[in-house]
Enzyme design. Structure first.
Site, PDB file in Angstrom:
ATOM      1  N   GLN A  40       2.971   3.407  -7.604  1.00  0.00           N
ATOM      2  CA  GLN A  40       4.170   2.875  -6.927  1.00  0.00           C
ATOM      3  C   GLN A  40       5.204   3.960  -6.629  1.00  0.00           C
ATOM      4  O   GLN A  40       6.148   3.722  -5.886  1.00  0.00           O
ATOM      5  CB  GLN A  40       4.825   1.771  -7.775  1.00  0.00           C
ATOM      6  CG  GLN A  40       4.029   0.483  -7.820  1.00  0.00           C
ATOM      7  CD  GLN A  40       3.915  -0.212  -6.461  1.00  0.00           C
ATOM      8  OE1 GLN A  40       4.684   0.053  -5.532  1.00  0.00           O
ATOM      9  NE2 GLN A  40       2.948  -1.099  -6.331  1.00  0.00           N
ATOM     10  N   ASN A  93       5.248  -1.817 -10.837  1.00  0.00           N
ATOM     11  CA  ASN A  93       4.961  -2.506  -9.580  1.00  0.00           C
ATOM     12  C   ASN A  93       5.707  -3.827  -9.458  1.00  0.00           C
ATOM     13  O   ASN A  93       5.966  -4.295  -8.365  1.00  0.00           O
ATOM     14  CB  ASN A  93       3.457  -2.756  -9.443  1.00  0.00           C
ATOM     15  CG  ASN A  93       2.835  -3.281 -10.706  1.00  0.00           C
ATOM     16  OD1 ASN A  93       2.880  -2.622 -11.755  1.00  0.00           O
ATOM     17  ND2 ASN A  93       2.270  -4.469 -10.631  1.00  0.00           N
ATOM     18  N   SER A 114      -2.433   5.914  -4.631  1.00  0.00           N
ATOM     19  CA  SER A 114      -3.211   5.089  -3.715  1.00  0.00           C
ATOM     20  C   SER A 114      -2.554   5.058  -2.335  1.00  0.00           C
ATOM     21  O   SER A 114      -1.333   4.889  -2.238  1.00  0.00           O
ATOM     22  CB  SER A 114      -3.256   3.678  -4.302  1.00  0.00           C
ATOM     23  OG  SER A 114      -4.026   2.832  -3.527  1.00  0.00           O
ATOM     24  N   THR A 136      -6.975   1.670  -8.619  1.00  0.00           N
ATOM     25  CA  THR A 136      -7.737   1.084  -9.728  1.00  0.00           C
ATOM     26  C   THR A 136      -8.871   2.006 -10.158  1.00  0.00           C
ATOM     27  O   THR A 136      -9.084   2.233 -11.355  1.00  0.00           O
ATOM     28  CB  THR A 136      -8.283  -0.297  -9.309  1.00  0.00           C
ATOM     29  OG1 THR A 136      -7.173  -1.117  -8.917  1.00  0.00           O
ATOM     30  CG2 THR A 136      -9.044  -0.974 -10.438  1.00  0.00           C
ATOM     31  N   HIS A 191      -2.534   2.936   0.254  1.00  0.00           N
ATOM     32  CA  HIS A 191      -1.968   1.771   0.954  1.00  0.00           C
ATOM     33  C   HIS A 191      -0.573   1.381   0.476  1.00  0.00           C
ATOM     34  O   HIS A 191       0.039   0.476   1.027  1.00  0.00           O
ATOM     35  CB  HIS A 191      -2.932   0.570   0.903  1.00  0.00           C
ATOM     36  CG  HIS A 191      -3.081  -0.084  -0.431  1.00  0.00           C
ATOM     37  ND1 HIS A 191      -2.658  -1.373  -0.656  1.00  0.00           N
ATOM     38  CD2 HIS A 191      -3.620   0.329  -1.595  1.00  0.00           C
ATOM     39  CE1 HIS A 191      -2.945  -1.722  -1.906  1.00  0.00           C
ATOM     40  NE2 HIS A 191      -3.537  -0.696  -2.485  1.00  0.00           N
ATOM     41  N   CYS A 201       0.113 -15.082 -11.548  1.00  0.00           N
ATOM     42  CA  CYS A 201       0.546 -16.147 -10.639  1.00  0.00           C
ATOM     43  C   CYS A 201      -0.138 -16.010  -9.298  1.00  0.00           C
ATOM     44  O   CYS A 201      -0.566 -16.994  -8.706  1.00  0.00           O
ATOM     45  CB  CYS A 201       2.050 -16.070 -10.413  1.00  0.00           C
ATOM     46  SG  CYS A 201       2.983 -16.859 -11.721  1.00  0.00           S
TER      47      CYS A 201
HETATM   48  N1  PLP Z   1      -1.091   0.819 -10.402  1.00  0.00           N
HETATM   49  C1  PLP Z   1       0.008   0.249  -9.878  1.00  0.00           C
HETATM   50  C2  PLP Z   1       1.333   0.538 -10.504  1.00  0.00           C
HETATM   51  C3  PLP Z   1      -0.108  -0.596  -8.770  1.00  0.00           C
HETATM   52  O1  PLP Z   1       0.980  -1.163  -8.261  1.00  0.00           O
HETATM   53  C4  PLP Z   1      -1.393  -0.828  -8.213  1.00  0.00           C
HETATM   54  C5  PLP Z   1      -1.547  -1.751  -7.073  1.00  0.00           C
HETATM   55  O2  PLP Z   1      -0.730  -2.608  -6.848  1.00  0.00           O
HETATM   56  C6  PLP Z   1      -2.502  -0.202  -8.781  1.00  0.00           C
HETATM   57  C7  PLP Z   1      -2.312   0.608  -9.874  1.00  0.00           C
HETATM   58  C8  PLP Z   1      -3.885  -0.394  -8.211  1.00  0.00           C
HETATM   59  O3  PLP Z   1      -4.006   0.295  -6.998  1.00  0.00           O
HETATM   60  P1  PLP Z   1      -5.102  -0.138  -5.894  1.00  0.00           P
HETATM   61  O4  PLP Z   1      -4.590  -1.401  -5.266  1.00  0.00           O
HETATM   62  O5  PLP Z   1      -5.128   0.999  -4.933  1.00  0.00           O
HETATM   63  O6  PLP Z   1      -6.378  -0.316  -6.608  1.00  0.00           O
END
Ligand code: PLP
Length: 393
Positions: free
Chosen positions: A178, A150, A202, A70, A204, A336
């Protein structure tokens, strides 16, 4: 418990946990300090940067550590807009982006700081390049399009998008959150490389810790920082999250080792496993359908780990709760999952009718998901759906 929610987060690898622990216990010093202890912590950060750079095939100094996807996306979008000439106030994106992109764009539009244009997507959720081309006029500051979705796993033609942006002289940010760790991601101009200006990912999402991410910026791409300070070459102020970054570096190394070796055999196997799960669920629930390209969907069209299934006339929340009671963890669109009954904007943007979008559920695998888990989960999904349908008025 059968965890089929790996697009939300993944289990940190043992070596990742060890690296985080070691950073907390041993390298807890400030990496900006000039003393030896601080410089040891700096070394941990820079080794992790090298591992992340190797995963993308770029140079370490092109990477900025952030608090996750994010923040990387926020810096790419707002930092680009702030650096663009005053006549470039338009951001071009799609209606199927993660809410990190969508919400940042909506906020900029609400404040009157930018105009947002959405490129149309087809019924599979893939951006239409002809529609995108029409939008790339001289007032565009940035195009932001994800590599893989995602919610559906649908893969965007990001190399074509990058070529189009290059041709029009428009800056391109790719949300790779992703994609990274699940598929090879080489940035730059070589064969099969993605020639983007900015790229977010990211930790995680590929067995690293939460709260650690990266923004890649091609050399010469100017960004106005969002957090001021001397760290990260002035691009992102604030003392670095050394434990998170250490874990991210190890996760990147492990992901690269997997992608360079076992993944070549395992990705097709995992995709077949996902397809078999999908077939079993569709067999048990004849009115259900897949949102996105149908199986067998090659990993170039849909990420090998994701399936998004619409169960008409049911509510995703009720399905998720019932599945959770039976030990299956799945997920639904962002709205949701935050307690609202609004269907996922991503699924709606693909033209899925609201009665199907309301009952759309995402199941996502990791490289550790086994055939037994998937077979058991498919059986539970069938039973849960039969029970929910029987209790409908
Ligand atoms: N972009 C996508 C495609 C994601 O799936 C996510 C998180 O699910 C994010 C951005 C945001 O990443 P973070 O959770 O590390 O802030």
């Amino acid at each position: 418990m059968i965890f089929l929610d790996h697009n939300s987060t993944t289990r940190p690898d043992t070596a990742v946990v060890e690296a985080v622990r070691e950073a907390l216990e041993t390298h807890w010093h400030n990496p900006s300090s000039v003393h030896r202890a601080g410089q040891e912590a700096r070394r941990v950060v820079e080794l992790a940067r090298e591992s992340c750079a190797a995963l993308l095939g770029v140079r370490p100094r092109e990477l900025t550590f952030t608090s996750g996807g994010t923040e990387s996306i926020d810096l790419a979008i707002r930092g680009s807009l702030a650096a663009a000439p005053a006549k470039q106030r338009v951001i071009v994106t799609t209606g199927v982006e993660h809410h990190a992109v969508r919400d940042a764009c909506d906020d900029l539009a609400r404040r009157g700081e930018a105009q947002v244009r959405l490129a149309a997507v087809d019924a599979a959720g893939v951006v239409r390049l002809d529609a995108l081309r029409e939008l790339l006029t001289g007032d565009v500051a940035l195009v932001s399009i994800q590599w893989a979705n995602n919610e559906t796993g649908v893969v965007q033609p990001v190399r074509d998008v990058a070529a189009l942006c290059r041709e029009r002289g428009v800056r391109f940010h790719c949300d790779g959150v992703q994609w990274v760790g699940k598929m090879p991601a080489r940035l730059g101009t070589g064969p099969d490389a993605l020639d983007c200006d900015l790229f977010s990912f990211s930790a995680h999402k590929f067995h690293g810790p939460k709260g650690a991410g990266v923004l890649y910026a091609r050399p010469g791409v100017r960004l106005v920082p969002r957090l001021h300070g001397s760290q990260e070459q002035g691009r992102r102020g604030g003392t670095e999250n050394v434990p998170g970054i250490a874990g991210l570096g190890v996760a990147a190394r492990l992901a690269q080792a997997w992608l360079d070796g076992p993944a070549q055999i395992e990705i097709p196997q995992l995709a077949q496993r996902r397809d078999a799960f999908e077939r079993a669920v569709l067999g048990a629930c004849p009115d259900a359908s897949v949102n996105g390209p149908p199986a067998p969907a090659p990993p170039a069209q849909r990420l090998w780990n994701t399936t998004n299934i619409a169960f008409p006339r049911l509510e995703a929340e009720a399905i998720l709760l019932a599945l959770s009671e039976r030990g299956v963890c799945a997920s639904a669109g962002a709205a949701c999952s935050s307690g609202s009954l609004d269907p996922s904007p991503v699924i709606l943007a693909m033209g899925v009718p609201p009665e199907r979008a309301h009952g759309s559920v995402r199941f996502s695998l990791s490289r550790e998901t086994t055939p037994d888990e998937l077979a058991e989960a498919a059986g539970i999904v069938g039973e849960v759906m039969a029970r929910l349908r029987a209790s409908m008025p």
